[in-house]
Design a protein around this motif. Structure first.
Motif, PDB file in Angstrom:
ATOM      1  N   ALA A 214       0.657  -1.327  -0.043  1.00  0.00           N
ATOM      2  CA  ALA A 214       0.244   0.029  -0.065  1.00  0.00           C
ATOM      3  C   ALA A 214       0.687   1.239  -0.065  1.00  0.00           C
ATOM      4  O   ALA A 214       0.371   2.194  -0.657  1.00  0.00           O
ATOM      5  CB  ALA A 214      -0.894   0.278   1.167  1.00  0.00           C
ATOM      6  N   LEU A 217       1.391   2.488  -3.296  1.00  0.00           N
ATOM      7  CA  LEU A 217       0.536   3.221  -3.994  1.00  0.00           C
ATOM      8  C   LEU A 217       0.493   4.784  -3.424  1.00  0.00           C
ATOM      9  O   LEU A 217       0.097   5.736  -4.114  1.00  0.00           O
ATOM     10  CB  LEU A 217      -0.843   2.469  -3.783  1.00  0.00           C
ATOM     11  CG  LEU A 217      -0.837   1.293  -4.395  1.00  0.00           C
ATOM     12  CD1 LEU A 217      -2.193   0.664  -4.217  1.00  0.00           C
ATOM     13  CD2 LEU A 217      -0.775   1.476  -6.000  1.00  0.00           C
ATOM     14  N   ARG A 221       0.657   8.299  -5.410  1.00  0.00           N
ATOM     15  CA  ARG A 221      -0.273   9.275  -5.294  1.00  0.00           C
ATOM     16  C   ARG A 221       0.318  10.694  -5.255  1.00  0.00           C
ATOM     17  O   ARG A 221       0.060  11.770  -5.460  1.00  0.00           O
ATOM     18  CB  ARG A 221      -1.421   9.068  -4.167  1.00  0.00           C
ATOM     19  CG  ARG A 221      -2.276   9.980  -4.058  1.00  0.00           C
ATOM     20  CD  ARG A 221      -2.936  10.856  -5.409  1.00  0.00           C
ATOM     21  NE  ARG A 221      -3.728   9.715  -6.004  1.00  0.00           N
ATOM     22  CZ  ARG A 221      -4.739   9.205  -5.997  1.00  0.00           C
ATOM     23  NH1 ARG A 221      -5.591   9.622  -5.156  1.00  0.00           N
ATOM     24  NH2 ARG A 221      -5.298   8.082  -6.909  1.00  0.00           N
ATOM     25  N   THR A 229      -5.017   4.558  -9.038  1.00  0.00           N
ATOM     26  CA  THR A 229      -4.452   3.575  -8.566  1.00  0.00           C
ATOM     27  C   THR A 229      -5.355   2.703  -7.731  1.00  0.00           C
ATOM     28  O   THR A 229      -6.529   2.674  -7.451  1.00  0.00           O
ATOM     29  CB  THR A 229      -3.608   3.833  -7.330  1.00  0.00           C
ATOM     30  OG1 THR A 229      -4.311   4.701  -6.104  1.00  0.00           O
ATOM     31  CG2 THR A 229      -2.690   4.978  -7.526  1.00  0.00           C
ATOM     32  N   ALA A 231      -5.870  -1.512  -5.752  1.00  0.00           N
ATOM     33  CA  ALA A 231      -5.002  -2.372  -5.005  1.00  0.00           C
ATOM     34  C   ALA A 231      -5.883  -3.670  -4.684  1.00  0.00           C
ATOM     35  O   ALA A 231      -7.221  -3.699  -4.388  1.00  0.00           O
ATOM     36  CB  ALA A 231      -4.863  -1.901  -3.300  1.00  0.00           C
ATOM     37  N   ILE A 284      -6.046   5.560  -2.007  1.00  0.00           N
ATOM     38  CA  ILE A 284      -6.240   4.449  -3.232  1.00  0.00           C
ATOM     39  C   ILE A 284      -7.526   4.791  -3.784  1.00  0.00           C
ATOM     40  O   ILE A 284      -8.783   4.420  -3.152  1.00  0.00           O
ATOM     41  CB  ILE A 284      -6.075   3.066  -2.797  1.00  0.00           C
ATOM     42  CG1 ILE A 284      -4.516   2.838  -2.143  1.00  0.00           C
ATOM     43  CG2 ILE A 284      -6.091   2.013  -3.842  1.00  0.00           C
ATOM     44  CD1 ILE A 284      -4.229   1.408  -1.479  1.00  0.00           C
TER      45      ILE A 284
END
Length: 556
Positions: A214, A217, A221, A229, A231, A284
């Protein structure tokens, strides 16, 4: 008194202003770095597009010359059932962007990798013009070798011209061995380094993490605020269950380690890390989880931090070769006579898979000298099937062999390392029981494979195997749950003691249960979530274009 209050008030205002300026400075610096990375990767992007075009021409020429078709007969997804694009029309099937899949260990051969390859296959089918790029650290294998292994291990056929691999040089930064202390934080910070490595190679249009990083990501950002994005979360990096495991009587690798000042420090460290994990999770755009158990934990962690338009956290059950197993593994009265009292455990040789418990439970089973009339007096056998990723796994297998010898069951235990799909199918046809011993396994693809093959499951009473998979069908069980060595041994004994009629009926129920986890079911939900990301990317591109035109008009 007034002067003190004024001082405190001024201090708070100063801190708030400093925080706002610091946040703005971080964002400005991040976007500056992101702009540099996008410019520097343009040449590589152009080279990638040229390579895709060249490979496509070669592929089409070979098909025409040899008169052969793609081996994959998987049914194409109907685009008409999908969502709409940013302009209100159907999502563009000819979207030609680059989807980056962040999966540094793509050649590991486990359930997480099956999700990756099935996701790429679904993306290729839905958007045939898109390019799927996998960021991996597997330098020892080339594209052809990886794709061949995907076919052999998972029976997944990908379209070679539009899938490419970019090789990371910093993968060691996310290895647990690189962080003997503060492992959770270290690996997460390490993923930032690996993600930066990936962006220096190529900046995609959409980034999807399929391995659980995580923080990578979150960095994306920061660098590229408009890049969508996604996940796919197999399990939360930290959870309330982990915190609870520190208590006396807890389960897992950290069971009971919360005592004393060290334990208290560990609790505060985990809570701080959980806060950081929530912060990056809130950035995310699209989140998918592989089970109800994972969804519940991710919702409790990330949900309160996410904006309203990012509130959906969707359960997308992993793809399992249910259809193939049903077609290739017979479940009938005839096949029942061909099965032996064999227990298979399909799992990577990792510590959390708890092979030791299964070996000890099997030793207890054999020590009871019980007879199983349904198998004509044949003695039980334990078959451990799993991939060996590295030297640590190889050492672990060696220790398990020594343990089997100490338990005096070495003649009744087979180790099948890096098995091909054909070998796995062979054992599925011969075995009677499939087992799983991991505590709080997030899902359990292997358990679904057991069910699809008609095996009677004996699984840990926790996580996905308990909540989603080994559940009652038509009001009757599809397998057994256990938590301790003694409970596993007893469950093995009960499963082997079933009459042929009872065993066959349970196998039918298990197979019926497995129909909830097909490749097609995964593909349809994956594409719907992927469609949301492409809509966001299309919208961002349109807005950027409109902004550029507006700027030109204003300048004029």
């Amino acid at each position: 008194m007034m002067s003190v209050s004024f001082f405190v008030y001024s201090l708070l205002i100063s801190l708030l202003v400093s925080y706002v300026f610091l946040l703005a400075a971080v964002r400005f610096t991040g976007e500056l770095v992101g702009s540099y990375l996008q410019r520097s990767s343009r040449t590589r992007r152009e080279l990638l597009l040229d390579r895709v075009a060249t490979e496509q021409r070669i592929y089409e020429a070979e098909v025409e010359e040899n008169g052969r078709k793609e081996a994959d007969d998987w049914e194409e997804i109907d685009s008409s059932v999908l969502g709409s694009a940013a302009n209100g029309g159907k999502a563009d099937q000819d979207w030609k962007g680059v989807v980056g899949f962040f999966h540094p260990f793509c050649n590991a051969g486990g359930g997480g990798e099956r999700v990756l390859w099935a996701a790429i296959r679904a993306t290729q089918k839905r958007w045939p013009e898109a390019i799927c790029v996998v960021y991996t650290g597997d330098h020892d294998v080339d594209k052809t070798t990886i794709l061949n292994r995907v076919k052999d291990r998972f029976n997944i056929h990908l379209h070679p011209p539009t899938v490419h691999f970019l090789y990371l040089t910093t993968r060691q930064s996310v290895l647990s061995s690189s962080w003997p202390r503060f492992t959770l934080l270290g690996q997460s910070l390490g993923s930032l380094r690996v993600a930066y490595d990936a962006f220096t190679l190529l900046v995609p249009d959409v980034l999807v993490d399929t391995m659980g990083y995580a923080f990578a990501l979150g960095l994306c950002r920061l660098f590229f605020p408009s890049m969508p994005t996604g996940a796919y979360v197999h399990y939360p990096t930290i959870s309330t269950d982990m915190l609870d495991s520190l208590n006396p009587g807890g389960q897992g690798l950290n069971a009971g380690l919360g005592e004393g000042w060290r334990g208290m420090a560990k609790r505060y460290y985990w809570r701080l890390f959980a806060w950081l994990y929530c912060v990056v999770g809130s950035t995310i755009d699209v989140v998918m989880t592989n089970s109800s158990w994972t969804q519940a934990h991710i919702r409790s962690l990330w949900g309160p931090w996410r904006k309203t338009n990012k509130s959906d956290i969707d359960v997308v059950f992993p793809p399992v070769a249910v259809e193939e197993l049903v077609s290739k593994v017979d479940v009938s009265e005839d096949s029942e006579r061909k099965r032996g009292p064999y227990i298979v455990y399909i799992a990577q040789f990792r510590p959390e898979k708890n092979h030791q418990m299964i070996l000890e439970a099997f030793a207890s089973l054999t020590a009871s000298n019980s007879k199983y009339p349904a198998y004509l007096g044949e003695t039980p056998k334990l078959v451990l099937i799993g991939s060996v990723r590295d030297s640590d796994d190889a050492t672990r297998v060696y220790k398990y062999r020594l343990l089997a010898r100490e338990l005096r069951i070495e003649d009744s235990v087979d180790f099948v390392c890096d098995a091909s799909w054909t070998q796995i199918l062979g054992w599925m046809r011969r075995a009677s029981i499939g087992t799983n011993a991991m505590w709080n396994e997030h899902f359990g693809i292997g358990v679904v494979e057991y069910q699809a093959a008609g095996l009677i499951s004996v699984v840990n009473e926790s996580g996905g195997p308990k909540l989603d998979i080994v559940v009652d069908v038509d009001g009757k069980p599809t397998g057994f749950h256990a938590s301790t060595t003694e409970e596993y041994a007893e469950a093995f004994k009960r499963a082997l003691s079933l009459s042929p009629e009872e065993a066959l009926a349970m196998r039918y129920r298990a197979r019926k249960s497995a129909q909830r986890f097909t490749d097609r079911g995964f593909a349809e939900k994956w594409v719907k979530n992927m469609d949301r990301l492409i809509q966001l990317q299309t919208k961002a591109t349109l807005e950027a274009g409109a902004g550029a035109k507006g700027s030109l008009c204003n300048d004029w």
